[in-house]
Design a protein around this motif. Structure first.
Motif, mmCIF file in Angstrom:
data_model
loop_
_atom_site.group_PDB
_atom_site.id
_atom_site.type_symbol
_atom_site.label_atom_id
_atom_site.label_comp_id
_atom_site.label_asym_id
_atom_site.label_seq_id
_atom_site.Cartn_x
_atom_site.Cartn_y
_atom_site.Cartn_z
ATOM 1 N N GLU A 515 0.829 -1.203 0.000
ATOM 2 C CA GLU A 515 0.000 0.000 0.000
ATOM 3 C C GLU A 515 0.866 1.256 0.000
ATOM 4 N N GLU A 516 1.907 1.280 0.828
ATOM 5 C CA GLU A 516 2.799 2.449 0.891
ATOM 6 C C GLU A 516 3.503 2.667 -0.439
ATOM 7 N N ALA A 517 4.044 1.584 -1.025
ATOM 8 C CA ALA A 517 4.765 1.713 -2.288
ATOM 9 C C ALA A 517 3.850 2.208 -3.399
ATOM 10 N N ALA A 518 2.591 1.748 -3.398
ATOM 11 C CA ALA A 518 1.635 2.181 -4.420
ATOM 12 C C ALA A 518 1.210 3.627 -4.197
ATOM 13 N N ASP A 519 0.943 3.987 -2.953
ATOM 14 C CA ASP A 519 0.498 5.353 -2.663
ATOM 15 C C ASP A 519 1.562 6.376 -3.016
ATOM 16 N N ASP A 520 2.822 6.036 -2.751
ATOM 17 C CA ASP A 520 3.926 6.978 -2.963
ATOM 18 C C ASP A 520 4.637 6.767 -4.293
ATOM 19 N N LEU A 521 4.222 5.746 -5.070
ATOM 20 C CA LEU A 521 4.878 5.403 -6.342
ATOM 21 C C LEU A 521 6.367 5.169 -6.136
ATOM 22 N N ARG A 522 6.695 4.355 -5.112
ATOM 23 C CA ARG A 522 8.094 4.091 -4.773
ATOM 24 C C ARG A 522 8.306 2.580 -4.640
ATOM 25 N N PRO A 523 8.545 1.875 -5.734
ATOM 26 C CA PRO A 523 8.727 0.419 -5.643
ATOM 27 C C PRO A 523 9.946 0.006 -4.837
ATOM 28 N N HIS A 524 10.915 0.924 -4.666
ATOM 29 C CA HIS A 524 12.098 0.543 -3.895
ATOM 30 C C HIS A 524 11.757 0.240 -2.434
ATOM 31 N N VAL A 525 10.595 0.725 -1.960
ATOM 32 C CA VAL A 525 10.144 0.405 -0.607
ATOM 33 C C VAL A 525 9.939 -1.104 -0.476
ATOM 34 N N VAL A 526 9.437 -1.746 -1.528
ATOM 35 C CA VAL A 526 9.230 -3.193 -1.505
ATOM 36 C C VAL A 526 10.580 -3.916 -1.472
ATOM 37 N N ALA A 527 11.559 -3.404 -2.203
ATOM 38 C CA ALA A 527 12.891 -4.016 -2.187
ATOM 39 C C ALA A 527 13.502 -3.952 -0.791
ATOM 40 N N THR A 528 13.365 -2.812 -0.125
ATOM 41 C CA THR A 528 13.867 -2.691 1.243
ATOM 42 C C THR A 528 13.185 -3.710 2.151
ATOM 43 N N TYR A 529 11.885 -3.885 1.972
ATOM 44 C CA TYR A 529 11.144 -4.859 2.778
ATOM 45 C C TYR A 529 11.671 -6.276 2.557
ATOM 46 N N THR A 530 11.962 -6.645 1.299
ATOM 47 C CA THR A 530 12.435 -8.011 1.038
ATOM 48 C C THR A 530 13.726 -8.303 1.792
ATOM 49 N N ARG A 531 14.577 -7.303 1.940
ATOM 50 C CA ARG A 531 15.822 -7.515 2.685
ATOM 51 C C ARG A 531 15.529 -7.711 4.169
ATOM 52 N N ASP A 532 14.616 -6.907 4.705
ATOM 53 C CA ASP A 532 14.243 -7.065 6.120
ATOM 54 C C ASP A 532 13.626 -8.441 6.355
ATOM 55 N N LEU A 533 12.763 -8.854 5.442
ATOM 56 C CA LEU A 533 12.116 -10.156 5.572
ATOM 57 C C LEU A 533 13.142 -11.283 5.471
#
Length: 584
Positions: A515-533
């Motif tokens: 939701e955050e990545a879509a709202d802000d148009l920032r796909p790199h947020v998902v990449a950061t999440y994958t590293r945390d996960l």
């Protein structure tokens, strides 16, 4: 689950503030620092200090006292820490997360019934895709994927510049020169074969005698005028060149992968009369002026006027793009365009002009990116052509293949990898490494692509995350062979370790990250999440034996967490357009 917890927290805070006779227009809900043992926190007490006439810690304490966590399913407890209200999750929150994550569609948000057109790449069809521009299709495709996960109805468009001077030169050169006069193509692919004509034509225009250049320019101008006049024969001549080059370019882009629902040609808006209509309306605006032998718009807030019609009555790229955007507004609820940073002025002119034409430009959002560079000596270049994206992807696959082969002896799984398996993994890892390394950075920051970082299996790279998915698949495969089933429901008491519970909390974040990545148009947020996960999973893997767990309930609960991790990792990578290998 984090989205559901957040909704409960919003309700709890609003109810408590109403009881305290305090405003609730800004609840200040945020993610607390890593060293705070909470999932969410609220800084609302800061904002209410003057209104309440009390210090923020006192307000925070009053808020906590006014909320009964027992009234909520996912709120476990609230704690005051200075001016903050910290929210701890309930056991049910963790259980519901594990259960929800068993769904292979985990992370997909409900349908928003909103259409979005994402225009990206749109490189001039004059030759192979260059590495420097590779960020556009990677960011654009990732954005489209993230928006789809977020519940939007997405179409991917490539806007084809088939009406400019470059294409007229290309068409003239293709019809003028013999293939026997050209060098061998660098690859057996249409765009590599065709670009030879384009380069030959430009060289000719630079080096030929003046009278020969004058004749050539007359032919080029005739092509441009033919397109402007809607001449069918001219359009077909140009289309032969453009479509041939595009067929090769799109084959390269599909390797990323980046695919398109529609190729929207610039000439479409010349042939259907909408560009002429735009020109007529622009000329009627108060901002329209005729200066320096051209019609222009005087845009005081922008450093340069927009020229929209030449003295010979031919339109310009931006004029046609205005018609293009009006068409988007008629057919889609939102329009997102991915652009290189060198197009900022043109984008500003476009938005300002659409405003003057009384359009709601809130519909239009633009994402700018900086260039991708290669370190000196990082790849060989062909003289005069730079580094093509095909070259980069080929080398990525070759390097990944070497890395996979070097690691064969260290694999823990006893499944035998055939040559086809190694090749498949090399493609998944190599191309995934390129794509992930580019999409993981904020678009406006320049990138120097480095092989050692991108293909590092131990660092925060695509292979590092991909390996977690392969490990999850391995564990689940062994469990199935041993007759152990993944339970649909879990008892959170069976996940007694901090490592297991921390991993579940990371899994729970995934829908909120989308939701955050879509709202802000920032796909790199998902990449950061994958590293945390991935980090959370690797800690869990080290500290929590799954198949060898002594207690059957513990083993079952941990298996469910592994299955949830696999789905979260797979879908997060898919949202970035990166493959999730079953084995590595």
């Amino acid at each position: 689950m984090l989205l559901s917890l957040r909704a409960e927290v919003e309700d709890a805070l609003a109810t408590a503030l109403a009881a305290l006779d305090l405003p609730s227009d800004d609840l200040g809900i945020e993610t607390p620092p890593e060293d705070v043992p909470a999932v969410l926190a609220s800084s609302v007490a800061y904002r209410l200090a003057s209104e309440a006439g009390a210090p923020p810690p006192e307000i925070a304490a009053n808020i906590v006292e006014a909320i009964d966590a027992a009234d909520y399913e996912y709120i476990g407890a609230l704690r005051q820490q200075g001016p903050y209200v910290n929210v701890l999750p309930s056991d049910r929150y963790l259980e519901a997360t594990v259960e929800a994550a068993q769904d292979e569609a985990f992370g997909t948000l409900p349908d928003r019934e909103t259409s979005v057109v994402v225009e990206h790449t749109s490189a001039n069809p004059t030759g192979p895709v260059h590495v420097g521009r590779a960020r556009n299709p990677i960011i654009g495709d990732a954005l489209a994927r993230v928006l789809e996960y977020a519940g939007y109805d997405v179409e991917r468009h490539y806007y084809v510049n088939d009406a400019g001077r470059q294409i007229a030169v290309f068409t003239w050169a293709y019809e003028t020169f013999d293939e026997s006069d050209l060098p061998e193509p660098d690859r057996d692919s249409p765009e590599y074969e065709m670009v030879r004509y384009y380069r030959k034509g430009n060289t000719y225009l630079e080096e030929a005698a003046d009278d020969a250049v004058e004749d050539a320019e007359a032919e080029i101008q005739a092509i441009l005028q033919g397109l402007e006049d809607g001449d069918e024969e001219t359009y077909e001549r140009v289309s032969e060149v453009v479509d041939t080059v595009l067929s090769g370019m799109t084959a390269t882009l599909e390797r990323l992968p980046a695919e398109f629902d529609e190729f929207v040609k610039e000439t479409r808006f010349m042939r259907d009369g909408t560009t002429d209509d735009v020109v007529d309306r622009l000329q009627d605006l108060e901002a329209a002026v005729y200066e320096e032998d051209a019609w222009q718009l005087d845009l005081p807030e922008i450093e340069k006027n927009l020229v929209f019609l030449r003295a010979d009555d031919t339109s310009l790229y931006t004029t046609r793009d205005l018609a293009h955007h009006e068409w988007k507004f008629d057919n889609f609820d939102r329009a997102v365009t991915v652009l290189g940073e060198d197009h900022k002025l043109q984008a500003e002119q476009l938005v300002a002009t659409l405003d003057l034409l009384d359009h709601d430009t809130e519909q239009l959002e633009q994402v700018f990116y900086s260039w991708v560079n290669l370190p000196e000596g990082g790849m060989s270049t062909r003289e005069g052509t730079g580094v093509d994206l095909d070259d980069l992807l080929d080398e990525a696959i070759d390097r990944a293949r070497e890395e996979v082969e070097d690691r064969l002896d260290d694999r823990l799984r006893d499944d035998h990898l055939e040559a086809d398996d190694i090749e498949r993994i090399a493609h998944q890892v190599g191309i995934g490494a390129v794509r992930y390394d580019i999409v993981a950075k904020q678009p406006t920051k320049g990138i120097t692509f480095e092989w050692d970082r991108a293909l590092d299996f131990e660092a925060q790279s695509a292979p590092y995350v991909q390996y977690v998915h392969a490990r999850c698949c391995g564990i689940l495969g062994e469990a199935a062979s041993a007759g152990h089933e993944v339970p649909g429901e879990v008892d959170i008491d069976a996940l007694e370790t901090d490592a297991a519970r921390d991993l579940v909390r990371e899994i729970a974040r995934f829908p909120a990250v989308i939701e955050e990545a879509a709202d802000d148009l920032r796909p790199h947020v998902v990449a950061t999440y994958t590293r945390d996960l991935a980090e959370a999973f690797n800690t869990f893997y080290r500290e929590c034996p799954v198949l060898t767990a002594d207690d059957p309930e513990t083993r079952a609960a941990r298996l469910a967490v592994v299955a949830g991790s696999r789905n979260a990792v797979a879908n997060a990578l898919d949202a970035l357009g990166v493959a999730a290998p079953d084995s590595m």
